[in-house]
Write a protein that holds these residues in place. Structure first.
Motif, PDB file in Angstrom:
ATOM      1  N   TYR A 194       0.843  -1.198   0.000  1.00 39.53           N
ATOM      2  CA  TYR A 194       0.000   0.000   0.000  1.00 39.53           C
ATOM      3  C   TYR A 194       0.873   1.241   0.000  1.00 39.53           C
ATOM      4  CZ  TYR A 194      -3.479  -3.359   1.647  1.00 39.53           C
ATOM      5  OH  TYR A 194      -4.296  -4.452   1.762  1.00 39.53           O
ATOM      6  N   LEU A 195       0.446   2.234  -0.748  1.00 41.78           N
ATOM      7  CA  LEU A 195       1.063   3.548  -0.661  1.00 41.78           C
ATOM      8  C   LEU A 195       0.752   4.170   0.698  1.00 41.78           C
ATOM      9  CD1 LEU A 195       0.109   4.938  -4.198  1.00 41.78           C
ATOM     10  CD2 LEU A 195       2.361   4.085  -3.477  1.00 41.78           C
ATOM     11  N   ALA A 196       1.519   5.190   1.071  1.00 37.22           N
ATOM     12  CA  ALA A 196       1.233   5.910   2.316  1.00 37.22           C
ATOM     13  C   ALA A 196      -0.146   6.552   2.227  1.00 37.22           C
ATOM     14  CB  ALA A 196       2.291   6.978   2.561  1.00 37.22           C
ATOM     15  N   ALA A 197      -0.816   6.621   3.353  1.00 40.37           N
ATOM     16  CA  ALA A 197      -2.158   7.207   3.379  1.00 40.37           C
ATOM     17  C   ALA A 197      -2.168   8.614   2.800  1.00 40.37           C
ATOM     18  CB  ALA A 197      -2.680   7.221   4.811  1.00 40.37           C
ATOM     19  N   SER A 198      -1.102   9.363   3.025  1.00 46.57           N
ATOM     20  CA  SER A 198      -1.041  10.751   2.540  1.00 46.57           C
ATOM     21  C   SER A 198      -0.991  10.832   1.020  1.00 46.57           C
ATOM     22  CB  SER A 198       0.178  11.454   3.132  1.00 46.57           C
ATOM     23  OG  SER A 198       1.368  10.771   2.788  1.00 46.57           O
ATOM     24  N   GLN A 199      -0.700   9.699   0.335  1.00 43.31           N
ATOM     25  CA  GLN A 199      -0.717   9.683  -1.130  1.00 43.31           C
ATOM     26  C   GLN A 199      -2.082   9.294  -1.687  1.00 43.31           C
ATOM     27  OE1 GLN A 199       3.321   7.313  -1.208  1.00 43.31           O
ATOM     28  NE2 GLN A 199       3.053   8.263  -3.227  1.00 43.31           N
ATOM     29  N   LEU A 200      -2.943   8.826  -0.806  1.00 41.61           N
ATOM     30  CA  LEU A 200      -4.282   8.410  -1.213  1.00 41.61           C
ATOM     31  C   LEU A 200      -5.362   9.385  -0.753  1.00 41.61           C
ATOM     32  CD1 LEU A 200      -3.966   4.629  -0.246  1.00 41.61           C
ATOM     33  CD2 LEU A 200      -3.423   5.724  -2.448  1.00 41.61           C
ATOM     34  N   MET A 201      -5.045  10.134   0.285  1.00 43.61           N
ATOM     35  CA  MET A 201      -6.022  11.042   0.887  1.00 43.61           C
ATOM     36  C   MET A 201      -5.345  12.375   1.184  1.00 43.61           C
ATOM     37  SD  MET A 201      -7.980  10.651   4.570  1.00 43.61           S
ATOM     38  CE  MET A 201      -9.188   9.450   3.988  1.00 43.61           C
ATOM     39  N   GLN A 202      -5.904  13.463   0.648  1.00 38.81           N
ATOM     40  CA  GLN A 202      -5.396  14.790   0.967  1.00 38.81           C
ATOM     41  C   GLN A 202      -6.317  15.429   2.002  1.00 38.81           C
ATOM     42  OE1 GLN A 202      -5.686  17.976  -1.966  1.00 38.81           O
ATOM     43  NE2 GLN A 202      -3.656  18.722  -1.376  1.00 38.81           N
ATOM     44  N   VAL A 203      -5.747  15.881   3.099  1.00 36.91           N
ATOM     45  CA  VAL A 203      -6.531  16.478   4.189  1.00 36.91           C
ATOM     46  C   VAL A 203      -6.019  17.890   4.426  1.00 36.91           C
ATOM     47  CG1 VAL A 203      -7.264  16.253   6.586  1.00 36.91           C
ATOM     48  CG2 VAL A 203      -6.876  14.206   5.206  1.00 36.91           C
ATOM     49  N   VAL A 204      -6.922  18.866   4.359  1.00 36.08           N
ATOM     50  CA  VAL A 204      -6.550  20.281   4.464  1.00 36.08           C
ATOM     51  C   VAL A 204      -7.371  20.947   5.558  1.00 36.08           C
ATOM     52  CG1 VAL A 204      -6.452  22.504   3.274  1.00 36.08           C
ATOM     53  CG2 VAL A 204      -5.880  20.391   2.040  1.00 36.08           C
ATOM     54  N   LEU A 205      -6.684  21.701   6.414  1.00 42.87           N
ATOM     55  CA  LEU A 205      -7.341  22.464   7.476  1.00 42.87           C
ATOM     56  C   LEU A 205      -7.430  23.936   7.079  1.00 42.87           C
ATOM     57  CD1 LEU A 205      -5.908  21.405  10.974  1.00 42.87           C
ATOM     58  CD2 LEU A 205      -8.317  21.447  10.302  1.00 42.87           C
ATOM     59  N   ASN A 206      -8.595  24.524   7.313  1.00 41.54           N
ATOM     60  CA  ASN A 206      -8.771  25.961   7.126  1.00 41.54           C
ATOM     61  C   ASN A 206      -9.323  26.542   8.411  1.00 41.54           C
ATOM     62  OD1 ASN A 206      -8.817  28.410   5.553  1.00 41.54           O
ATOM     63  ND2 ASN A 206     -11.044  28.231   5.497  1.00 41.54           N
ATOM     64  N   TYR A 207      -8.744  27.665   8.853  1.00 44.27           N
ATOM     65  CA  TYR A 207      -9.211  28.311  10.080  1.00 44.27           C
ATOM     66  C   TYR A 207     -10.160  29.443   9.740  1.00 44.27           C
ATOM     67  CZ  TYR A 207      -9.131  30.452  14.716  1.00 44.27           C
ATOM     68  OH  TYR A 207      -9.490  30.964  15.929  1.00 44.27           O
ATOM     69  N   GLU A 208     -11.385  29.380  10.287  1.00 51.39           N
ATOM     70  CA  GLU A 208     -12.424  30.355   9.971  1.00 51.39           C
ATOM     71  C   GLU A 208     -12.437  31.527  10.942  1.00 51.39           C
ATOM     72  OE1 GLU A 208     -13.989  29.767   7.287  1.00 51.39           O
ATOM     73  OE2 GLU A 208     -13.675  27.628   6.976  1.00 51.39           O
ATOM     74  N   GLY A 209     -11.684  31.424  12.039  1.00 50.63           N
ATOM     75  CA  GLY A 209     -11.699  32.455  13.074  1.00 50.63           C
ATOM     76  C   GLY A 209     -12.592  32.060  14.240  1.00 50.63           C
ATOM     77  N   ASN A 210     -12.329  32.660  15.402  1.00 58.30           N
ATOM     78  CA  ASN A 210     -13.136  32.442  16.605  1.00 58.30           C
ATOM     79  C   ASN A 210     -13.233  30.958  16.966  1.00 58.30           C
ATOM     80  OD1 ASN A 210     -14.358  33.956  18.650  1.00 58.30           O
ATOM     81  ND2 ASN A 210     -16.410  33.466  17.921  1.00 58.30           N
ATOM     82  N   SER A 211     -12.109  30.241  16.812  1.00 56.60           N
ATOM     83  CA  SER A 211     -11.971  28.824  17.190  1.00 56.60           C
ATOM     84  C   SER A 211     -12.642  27.851  16.231  1.00 56.60           C
ATOM     85  CB  SER A 211     -12.517  28.573  18.612  1.00 56.60           C
ATOM     86  OG  SER A 211     -11.921  29.434  19.544  1.00 56.60           O
ATOM     87  N   LYS A 212     -13.088  28.307  15.087  1.00 53.64           N
ATOM     88  CA  LYS A 212     -13.787  27.443  14.135  1.00 53.64           C
ATOM     89  C   LYS A 212     -12.843  27.013  13.001  1.00 53.64           C
ATOM     90  CE  LYS A 212     -17.961  27.183  11.258  1.00 53.64           C
ATOM     91  NZ  LYS A 212     -19.168  27.932  10.785  1.00 53.64           N
ATOM     92  N   PHE A 213     -12.839  25.709  12.752  1.00 54.86           N
ATOM     93  CA  PHE A 213     -12.043  25.129  11.667  1.00 54.86           C
ATOM     94  C   PHE A 213     -12.961  24.458  10.649  1.00 54.86           C
ATOM     95  CE2 PHE A 213      -9.173  25.172  15.266  1.00 54.86           C
ATOM     96  CZ  PHE A 213      -7.920  25.419  14.736  1.00 54.86           C
ATOM     97  N   THR A 214     -12.472  24.338   9.428  1.00 59.91           N
ATOM     98  CA  THR A 214     -13.107  23.496   8.414  1.00 59.91           C
ATOM     99  C   THR A 214     -12.070  22.517   7.897  1.00 59.91           C
ATOM    100  OG1 THR A 214     -14.730  25.155   7.739  1.00 59.91           O
ATOM    101  CG2 THR A 214     -14.239  23.417   6.167  1.00 59.91           C
ATOM    102  N   LEU A 215     -12.414  21.224   7.910  1.00 56.84           N
ATOM    103  CA  LEU A 215     -11.532  20.178   7.395  1.00 56.84           C
ATOM    104  C   LEU A 215     -12.087  19.677   6.066  1.00 56.84           C
ATOM    105  CD1 LEU A 215      -9.026  18.380   8.501  1.00 56.84           C
ATOM    106  CD2 LEU A 215     -10.767  16.591   8.552  1.00 56.84           C
TER     107      LEU A 215
END
Length: 432
Positions: A161-182
């Motif tokens: 198997y390839l590394a998980a990071s080569q099969l799945m891209q996961v990105v975090l965005n910070y919306e402000g006031n402690s709120k994130f979007t994944l």
């Protein structure tokens, strides 16, 4: 003349004695009562949890597709999730425990690609076939169930198997006031491990005393799969694990040391709804749980007879019920005259500036039994509010409150972030 003087002394003595007796009759003796404040919240270890899925039928996430969800988090909290490697027998993707790091060492929100924190795991319940569209579900059960184990390049049956990071891209965005979007993107297309992802679940744990309350809510490496994870790993069915996480999600908050004030009159001596904080110490109680400043100010006010700051003997703060153990409790014996009233205040510990306090005419000293109905929850209006228990600027979660200037108001329920239990389901006050 001597006889007259003797009579006058006797009359004056009698009048003085009578006046003294009458004065005593007008002042009934004080009554001894005991007030008890208890944190009766049946707490939960997860701040938030939820699920995600693709937009098609079935709702899998195909190569090239993405799915996003938002959540709140404070410093030291982590995000975890799980989704099935669809073209396998019982493999799943998940961050390495305790989950994705959301703030760096300086307390700044982490943003951008965090794919390196995702791993591929073997649930240990099915014999692995060569991964691909030809995999049969659910497949052959392991003769002896194995512990959850990371698949690091090759499984126990020699499949690569390839590394998980080569099969799945996961990105975090910070919306402000402690709120994130994944955002999770299926980037496996065109690789030797191309696969759809199943619907998944996610969770964020509370932090108390610097520790996550449920650090491994989805899986534990080196232990047997449990709580419904097998359903995801084998069939992409999120229902059992989602139900488990929902049961573990709710409210957790300590109460700060409790301010108790005995006073005469009809007006609460330290706050009024619709007015701003008076600068006497209520802000410090509401933001940081420090009641000492307000207590000192109240001791100088006319009409205030006694002031107490009650601290739990074991923890200082009053912890909620945890895993069936009773919550924190404090008591104080009071000496009450007729007409005395009792006011109290304590911080909603996992907030920016919320506090519980007696309302209306506070507590009549002549009342007896459960008087919790006299307590309400209020926003002090001196710090910007955030998700309770998941705010980056909450003082009890290693943050610094951000100032605002609003009048004191009742906290609505539901509020902008969640739905709280009734006040009586958090704070119980009795007078005996």
């Amino acid at each position: 003349m001597k006889k007259n003087m003797t009579r006058m002394v006797a009359v004056v003595s009698l009048m003085t004695f009578t006046a003294s007796c009458n004065k005593g009759d007008d002042m009934p003796p004080a009554q001894s009562r005991t007030i008890t404040i208890e944190n009766v919240l049946d707490s939960k270890p997860l701040v938030e949890s939820g699920s995600f899925k693709g937009s098609g039928i079935p709702p899998v996430i195909l190569p090239g597709q993405s799915v996003s969800f938002s959540f709140y988090a404070a410093k030291n909290q982590r995000l975890t999730f799980a989704t099935m490697y669809g073209w396998s027998n019982d493999l799943f993707f998940a961050p390495e425990n305790p989950g994705i790091q959301l703030y760096d060492g300086s307390g700044n929100p982490v943003t951008g690609d965090v794919s390196a924190q995702i791993k591929l795991w073997d649930n240990g319940t099915r014999i692995n076939q060569a991964p691909g569209a030809a995999v049969m579900h659910p497949g052959t059960a392991e003769a002896s169930v194995k512990n959850v184990k990371e698949v690091n390049g090759m499984d126990d049956y020699g499949h690569t198997y390839l590394a998980a990071s080569q099969l799945m891209q996961v990105v975090l965005n910070y919306e402000g006031n402690s709120k994130f979007t994944l955002t999770i993107k299926n980037s496996s297309g065109g690789t030797v491990n191309e696969t759809p992802f199943s619907p998944g679940v996610w969770a964020v744990s509370y932090v108390a005393g610097g520790n996550l309350l449920l650090p491994e809510p989805v899986y534990s490496a080196g232990k047997l799969s449990m709580n419904g994870l097998t359903n995801i790993a084998e069939m992409g069915d999120i229902t059992p694990l989602s139900n488990y996480l929902t049961q573990q999600t709710g409210i957790f908050t300590p109460l700060s040391p409790v301010l108790v004030v005995v006073y005469e009159g009809a007006v609460n001596p330290f706050y009024k709804v619709g007015e701003s904080d008076r600068g006497e110490g209520l802000k410090e109680l509401a933001q940081k749980g420090n009641a000492d400043i307000l207590a000192a100010a109240l001791k100088t006010k006319p009409g205030v007879r006694n002031v107490y700051v009650l601290k739990d003997a074991a923890n200082t703060v009053l912890l909620p019920k945890i895993n069936g153990a009773m919550g924190g409790k404090v008591s104080q014996q009071l000496s009450l005259l007729p007409g005395d009233r009792i006011a109290l205040a304590t911080m909603y510990g996992f907030s920016n500036d919320w506090f519980f306090a007696t309302t209306g005419n506070d507590i009549d000293g002549a009342q007896n039994g459960n008087v919790s109905a006299s307590v309400g929850l209020f926003d002090n209006g001196t710090a910007i509010s955030q998700y309770p228990g998941a705010g980056i600027t909450q003082a009890n979660l290693a943050g610094t409150p951000l100032a605002e200037s609003k009048n004191i108001q009742a906290v609505p329920n539901p509020n902008a972030y969640n739905t709280l239990p009734s006040v009586a389901g958090i704070v119980e006050v009795t007078l005996q």
